[in-house]
Design an enzyme around this catalytic site. Structure first.
Site, PDB file in Angstrom:
ATOM      1  N   GLU A  47      -1.339   1.983  -2.973  1.00 60.01           N
ATOM      2  CA  GLU A  47      -0.091   1.820  -2.017  1.00 60.01           C
ATOM      3  C   GLU A  47       1.094   2.541  -2.424  1.00 60.01           C
ATOM      4  OE1 GLU A  47       1.822  -2.118  -3.596  1.00 60.01           O
ATOM      5  OE2 GLU A  47       2.535  -2.327  -1.537  1.00 60.01           O
ATOM      6  N   CYS A 169      -1.862  -4.380  -1.135  1.00 57.81           N
ATOM      7  CA  CYS A 169      -1.650  -5.034  -2.119  1.00 57.81           C
ATOM      8  C   CYS A 169      -1.515  -6.685  -1.952  1.00 57.81           C
ATOM      9  CB  CYS A 169      -0.168  -4.570  -2.588  1.00 57.81           C
ATOM     10  SG  CYS A 169       0.316  -4.981  -4.269  1.00 57.81           S
TER      11      CYS A 169
HETATM   12  N1  ING Z   1       2.609  -6.301  -5.546  1.00 55.67           N
HETATM   13  C1  ING Z   1       2.373  -7.714  -6.084  1.00 55.67           C
HETATM   14  C2  ING Z   1       0.786  -8.317  -5.455  1.00 55.67           C
HETATM   15  O1  ING Z   1       0.800  -9.093  -4.444  1.00 55.67           O
HETATM   16  C3  ING Z   1       2.946  -9.826  -6.889  1.00 55.67           C
HETATM   17  C4  ING Z   1       3.281  -8.837  -5.941  1.00 55.67           C
HETATM   18  C5  ING Z   1       2.802  -9.747  -8.111  1.00 55.67           C
HETATM   19  C6  ING Z   1       2.564 -11.138  -6.216  1.00 55.67           C
HETATM   20  C7  ING Z   1       2.114 -10.814  -8.999  1.00 55.67           C
HETATM   21  C8  ING Z   1       2.022 -11.990  -6.824  1.00 55.67           C
HETATM   22  C9  ING Z   1       1.787 -11.918  -8.537  1.00 55.67           C
HETATM   23  O2  ING Z   1      -0.029  -8.063  -6.173  1.00 55.67           O
HETATM   24  C10 ING Z   1       2.693  -5.868  -4.172  1.00 55.67           C
HETATM   25  N2  ING Z   1       3.245  -4.716  -4.296  1.00 55.67           N
HETATM   26  O3  ING Z   1       2.413  -6.668  -3.254  1.00 55.67           O
END
Ligand code: ING
Length: 303
Positions: A47, A169
């Site tokens: 990403e 992601c």
């Molecule tokens: N990053 C993270 C993901 O879904 C996140 C945001 C991190 C959500 C940790 C929940 C826990 O892996 C992105 N860019 O979506």
């Protein structure tokens, strides 16, 4: 008969704010050349591969914000990647921040075939984090500020050896993302991620768990590729993985650096699930699933 697609998961280590797109693209070209030495058909990049993960900062200057987006694809900076793809005969998927001519901003991924032609595009739908300034956090997560919700749903395209789709992601944490592509007979899902270790607390185990579940429940391969390492002081998890339709992890990265993980993926391994346990047309009951589409948040049980 088997339909082998040899995949290179091209994990990227940290990209600092000062790193130019030209420097990043040269690292990506090196990984693509390594993939060619392993006779890969396809390379999957993370990403927002071309810059540091800028949604970790609150910015107010639109000029500064827009410096992280691509106005055209390919561009002068990314042309070497497309040229190498055509020269080597390798397809790839690439995540980047898209600024459209109409002024819309998306967290985008493209699928490029072995002739370096863009055959598919996806714009991230599940935007995690927050839109407002939260200065008490060591690092913020402002994708809701910097991107619009994607408007292309999740597509599936032929052109690289079988039906392939993309997500980005946070999408990998939501079963709906996989099922929309499963209902289009997807046999390989390509996804990139930038996952901070700290915000929100991301246990290490759930990164592979969600991709294994999505793969198994839709009889598809899943290739998840990290941009990781410590970017501007913010640690992001690695763990890039290649996952079979059985849900088994058949390859994973071991470092927090640029690392190519290679696997020979037989798309015919999807057939046994798609024609039995997960024969959607035989077993699904969409009339009983209406709550999933008609309701956004959870409600408490009556009584
Ligand atoms: N990053 C993270 C993901 O879904 C996140 C945001 C991190 C959500 C940790 C929940 C826990 O892996 C992105 N860019 O979506």
């Amino acid at each position: 008969m088997s339909r082998i697609v040899t995949v290179g998961a091209a994990q990227m280590g940290a990209i600092q704010r000062a790193h130019s797109r030209r420097e990043v693209v040269s690292r990506m070209v090196e990984l693509m050349r390594e993939a060619a030495s392993h006779r890969c058909d396809l390379v999957v990049f993370p990403e927002l591969t071309l810059t540091t993960f800028f949604p970790r900062w609150w910015m107010e200057s639109q000029e500064e914000i827009d410096s992280f987006y691509e106005r055209e694809m390919p561009s002068n900076e990314t042309a070497p990647l497309f040229n190498e793809s055509a020269r080597l005969g390798i397809g790839f998927s690439l995540g980047y921040a898209e600024l459209t001519p109409e002024g819309q901003r998306f967290n985008t991924a493209i699928l490029v075939n072995k002739s370096a032609e863009i055959v598919g595009k996806y714009r991230k739908i599940h935007l995690p984090g927050h839109a407002g300034h939260e200065p008490w956090r060591a690092f913020q997560h402002l994708e809701k500020r910097y991107f619009e919700v994607g408007d292309l749903s999740w597509g599936v395209w032929n052109g690289l050896g079988g039906p392939m789709g993309m997500m980005i992601c946070n999408d990998r944490r939501w079963p709906e993302s996989y099922r929309v592509m499963g209902l289009q007979s997807v046999e390989m899902i390509l996804l990139g991620y930038n996952t901070p270790r700290h915000n929100p607390p991301a246990p290490d185990h759930d990164n592979q768990l969600v991709m294994q579940a999505g793969a198994y429940q839709n009889g598809t391969w899943v290739v998840g590729v990290a941009k990781c390492g410590v970017e501007e002081g913010c640690e992001m998890i690695g763990g890039s993985s290649i996952i079979a339709p059985t849900g088994e992890v058949i390859g994973q990265a071991l470092t927090q650096e640029d690392e190519l993980v290679v696997a020979r993926c037989d798309l015919d391994l999807t057939k046994s699930y798609k024609t039995t346990i997960f024969n959607f047309d035989m077993h699904r009951q969409p009339d009983q699933y209406r709550r999933i589409v008609e309701q956004r948040g959870a409600v408490s049980p009556q009584g």
